[in-house]
Design an enzyme around this catalytic site. Structure first.
Site, PDB file in Angstrom:
ATOM      1  N   GLU A 282     -18.887 -15.159  -7.816  1.00 19.49           N
ATOM      2  CA  GLU A 282     -18.473 -16.214  -6.898  1.00 19.49           C
ATOM      3  C   GLU A 282     -17.666 -17.328  -7.559  1.00 19.49           C
ATOM      4  OE1 GLU A 282     -21.513 -15.467  -8.034  1.00 19.49           O
ATOM      5  OE2 GLU A 282     -22.820 -17.203  -8.207  1.00 19.49           O
ATOM      6  N   HIS A 306     -21.314 -12.048   0.658  1.00 20.08           N
ATOM      7  CA  HIS A 306     -22.282 -12.605  -0.292  1.00 20.08           C
ATOM      8  C   HIS A 306     -21.605 -13.675  -1.169  1.00 20.08           C
ATOM      9  CE1 HIS A 306     -25.739 -12.344  -3.165  1.00 20.08           C
ATOM     10  NE2 HIS A 306     -24.784 -12.652  -4.038  1.00 20.08           N
ATOM     11  N   GLU A 307     -20.454 -13.326  -1.719  1.00 20.89           N
ATOM     12  CA  GLU A 307     -19.778 -14.287  -2.613  1.00 20.89           C
ATOM     13  C   GLU A 307     -19.313 -15.513  -1.833  1.00 20.89           C
ATOM     14  OE1 GLU A 307     -20.610 -13.528  -5.414  1.00 20.89           O
ATOM     15  OE2 GLU A 307     -20.878 -11.362  -5.190  1.00 20.89           O
ATOM     16  N   HIS A 310     -22.077 -17.932  -1.497  1.00 23.15           N
ATOM     17  CA  HIS A 310     -22.290 -18.747  -2.702  1.00 23.15           C
ATOM     18  C   HIS A 310     -21.452 -20.039  -2.693  1.00 23.15           C
ATOM     19  CE1 HIS A 310     -25.003 -16.633  -5.347  1.00 23.15           C
ATOM     20  NE2 HIS A 310     -24.288 -15.516  -5.356  1.00 23.15           N
ATOM     21  N   GLU A 329     -29.458 -17.094  -5.727  1.00 19.82           N
ATOM     22  CA  GLU A 329     -29.314 -15.729  -5.190  1.00 19.82           C
ATOM     23  C   GLU A 329     -30.183 -15.455  -3.959  1.00 19.82           C
ATOM     24  OE1 GLU A 329     -26.863 -14.003  -5.941  1.00 19.82           O
ATOM     25  OE2 GLU A 329     -26.243 -14.826  -7.882  1.00 19.82           O
ATOM     26  N   ASP A 385     -29.322 -13.007 -19.035  1.00 18.24           N
ATOM     27  CA  ASP A 385     -28.846 -11.664 -18.619  1.00 18.24           C
ATOM     28  C   ASP A 385     -29.966 -10.634 -18.682  1.00 18.24           C
ATOM     29  OD1 ASP A 385     -26.255 -12.474 -18.250  1.00 18.24           O
ATOM     30  OD2 ASP A 385     -25.500 -11.649 -20.147  1.00 18.24           O
ATOM     31  N   TYR A 393     -33.050 -12.283  -6.022  1.00 20.15           N
ATOM     32  CA  TYR A 393     -32.377 -11.978  -4.759  1.00 20.15           C
ATOM     33  C   TYR A 393     -33.399 -11.713  -3.650  1.00 20.15           C
ATOM     34  CZ  TYR A 393     -28.102 -11.131  -7.474  1.00 20.15           C
ATOM     35  OH  TYR A 393     -27.013 -11.267  -8.287  1.00 20.15           O
TER      36      TYR A 393
END
Ligand code: BES
Ligand code: ZN
Length: 667
Positions: A282, A306-307, A310, A329, A385, A393
């Protein structure tokens, strides 16, 4: 429990930074830099406006930045050469967090100081993937794109790499004349230098966290798809990209109806080369997407929704630290599903998509250590990460749905707008969200017993929700019919699926995968062969369908499709697909040696983050206790290969991967 600030190795409220925004805080960046494809470096000067935070002790006079895999050439403060130090912070692994760049500001500087850092990236800088022409569609020009989320911005430029530090930025980026340069900002045009290079000028006037700084340079074309939306891609696919994402303006308008006005001016999309490791990212004003969304029928464009979501939940209202990533998320997943349901004018679609999300959650929870399956994970000392999964999510989404059902959808929708209005331009922690929500709904009878502590901190799955199954029923029934056939209890199902959309098909394949996992059972090889005969899956272009069908084939040890699967994992590097597929191949009889061989042969195709994660996954392929030796040997084997081949970048990634594997095993 999470550590208190004073217990943290970096002495900060944010466990992932070595900077000190509680004392000095950057507010604006002027970036002047040049890109060299020859040396695979970006070099230039980053000039920050730095403010003393009023509550800071006046005798503290050092501003700290994060810097990783960078060369620092010199520093000026208010135009005057100033000394700097670059050092590791005890307890903060430099392989993960990099080094602390410390600069002393003059005592007299009460207001804003201008701190200019002259620097260069190195070819190891993990935020940047440098692609040779062979990895582009055009095959003639090199290409680069950045990926800064979560903590890679510090490898692109020295910065206070903490989401809570929001800066405006301006940039002048010099590139070769053939290249187009894009950034996560508004374009202010380009000029040609006397040496024939092009300087591209960018402006991001909305305060933005450093993980949202983004750059993409390549041979790019564009198509306008509405007044404020444009798509970018290599010339050979730009028309296909314009077709696939033609609904972007409608997504944006629908999102605005559900939220507050769009604050970022433009919403453009760049479709990247296939090694891009995510579905979408995003970056403000310019979402990055994977070409695996190009199904030809717009069926995977919900990633763009979705993006777009954001733009509010993440970019405007941002998680304070990566511990609260679910606020980015989980909220975005909720908003994405609201957008899609509103556009389809069918509330049941919200539930339908949530059913797929629940599978994602259960799959990931089964693989994760407890500290990462909590909604608010414990990430001290870890690379965020590593903690990445479906938990923020889908557990986040389910928390919001639980709250929504308690207070009713209309009231929750109103609350969402108030939440965005209250926290826009700043960052939020889980506790701040809880307090704000409970104040808004003060005394609400359905919230009295709400188990916030359990939702935030309990590892494992959250309470099982009930979703409307009207739209999933047909797919679930077909899965049951195929499983019966597989058990020898019936004929090949005759259901006509010709008119089914991608969501129904992926739901069907998911339902089969869920049932197999639950029963810890293998399909007969003949079943996937019959499925191929019935539906032509091995020739399918849609990445979401091919991914799931490939997983079923591996489960069935159906090696007739091994070639197709290996082609799929070597022609795109999206982690959502390559990680589970390599993991499954590595665990299977039919694919174990092929997985290792294929990964070794293709390692430099993948993005460094993806290469690192796949290697770690294969290192832990056996799973069970007591098999450390074999798994460690496999990971070490892969690492050795890279060293032998002098692929230093990958070797560093793999060494880290072995580290990840070993720490995961300890937990
Ligand atoms: N912000 C994420 C991608 C990301 C997360 C990058 C963490 C680096 C670290 C993005 O918004 C995302 O969630 N992408 C998903 C899209 C999907 C959920 C619709 C993806 O990449 O698959
Ligand atoms: Zn997201």
């Amino acid at each position: 429990m999470a550590l208190t600030d004073s217990e943290r190795a970096n002495n900060s409220q944010d466990p992932s930074t070595l900077s000190n925004p509680d004392v000095f805080r950057c507010t604006h960046l002027q970036l002047d830099c040049a890109v060299s494809f020859e040396t695979k470096t970006i070099s230039g000067v980053a000039t920050y406006d730095v403010e003393r935070v009023s509550s800071a002790q006046s005798d503290e006079d050092k501003v700290f930045f994060d810097a990783k895999e960078l060369i620092i050439n010199g520093v000026k403060v208010n135009g005057k050469e100033t000394a700097h130090t670059l050092s590791a912070v005890p307890g903060m692994d430099p392989e993960v967090f990099g080094l602390r760049l410390s600069i002393t500001l003059p005592r007299s500087s009460l207001g804003t100081s201008k701190v200019s850092i002259s620097y260069s990236t190195t070819p190891r800088s993990s935020a940047i993937q440098w692609l040779p022409p062979s990895q582009t569609l055009g095959k003639l020009r090199p290409y680069l794109f950045t990926q800064c989320q979560a903590i890679h911005a510090r490898t692109l430029l020295p910065c206070q790499d903490a989401p809570a530090v929001k800066i405006t930025y301006k940039a002048n980026v010099t590139v070769s004349a053939w290249a187009t340069c894009l950034m996560s900002a508004l374009s202010k045009g380009s000029t040609t230098t006397s040496s024939g290079k092009t300087i591209w000028t960018w402006d991001q006037p909305v305060p933005t966290s450093t993980y949202l700084i983004a750059l993409c340079v390549g041979d790019l074309s564009s198509r306008d798809i509405s007044k404020r939306c444009r798509v970018w891609a290599e010339p050979g696919i730009v028309d296909a990209v314009a077709y696939e994402f033609a609904e972007t303006e409608e997504f944006l308008k629908t999102a605005e109806e559900l939220t507050i006005p769009y604050m970022w001016g433009r919403y453009d999309v760049v479709c990247l080369p296939p090694s891009f490791p995510y579905g979408g990212m995003e970056n403000p004003c310019l979402t990055f997407v994977t070409p695996t969304l190009l199904a030809g029928d717009r069926s995977l464009a919900d990633v763009v929704a979705h993006e777009i979501a954001h733009s509010w939940t993440g970019n405007l209202v941002t998680n304070s630290t990566w511990e609260h990533f679910w606020l980015n998320e989980g909220w975005t997943t909720w908003l994405q599903r609201k957008i899609m349901a509103k556009m389809k004018d069918d509330d049941k679609f919200f539930d339908f998509d949530a059913i797929g999300g629940w599978k994602h959650l259960t799959d990931d929870v089964a693989l994760l250590p407890d500290n990462f399956s909590r909604l608010v994970p414990i990430i001290d000392g870890c690379d965020p990460d590593e903690a990445f999964s479906g938990v923020p999510y889908e557990k986040g989404f389910n928390l919001l749905v639980d709250l929504e059902r308690r207070v009713g959808s209309p009231a929750f929708g109103q609350y969402a707008k108030t939440y965005l209005g209250t926290f826009k331009y700043v960052t939020v922690t889980s506790t701040e969200f809880r307090t704000h929500f409970m104040n808004y709904f003060k005394g609400h009878k359905n919230l009295k017993d709400f188990d916030w502590e359990g939702w935030f901190h309990k590892p494992g799955l959250c309470p099982t929700p009930t979703f409307d199954r009207t739209l999933s029923q047909g797919s679930e029934d077909l899965a049951a019919a195929w499983l019966s056939y597989d058990e020898g209890k019936g004929e090949v199902p005759k259901v006509d699926t010709k008119g089914w959309n991608t969501n129904q098909r992926t739901c069907f394949l998911d339902a089969m995968l869920v049932a197999l996992e639950k029963a810890d059972r293998k399909l007969q090889k003949g079943t996937t062969v019959s499925m191929d005969r019935a539906y032509g899956y091995s020739k399918v272009k849609n990445s979401e369908i091919l991914h799931r069908y490939s997983l079923l084939c591996i489960n069935a040890e159906d090696d007739t499709n091994l070639k197709t699967i290996l082609k799929f994992v070597t022609t795109q590097g999206r982690m959502k697909f390559v990680r589970p597929l390599y993991r499954a191949l590595y665990k299977s009889k039919m694919g174990r040696s092929a997985a290792i061989k294929t990964f070794k042969e293709n390692a430099d195709f993948y993005h460094p983050i993806a290469a690192k994660m796949v290697a770690a996954d294969m290192g832990m392929g056996e799973g069970g206790e007591g098999e450390d030796e074999g798994a460690r040997k496999a990971a070490a084997d892969v690492a050795e290969f890279f060293v032998d081949n002098k692929m230093a970048i990958a070797a560093v990634g793999i060494a880290a991967a072995v580290g990840i594997y070993l720490t995961r095993r300890k937990k």
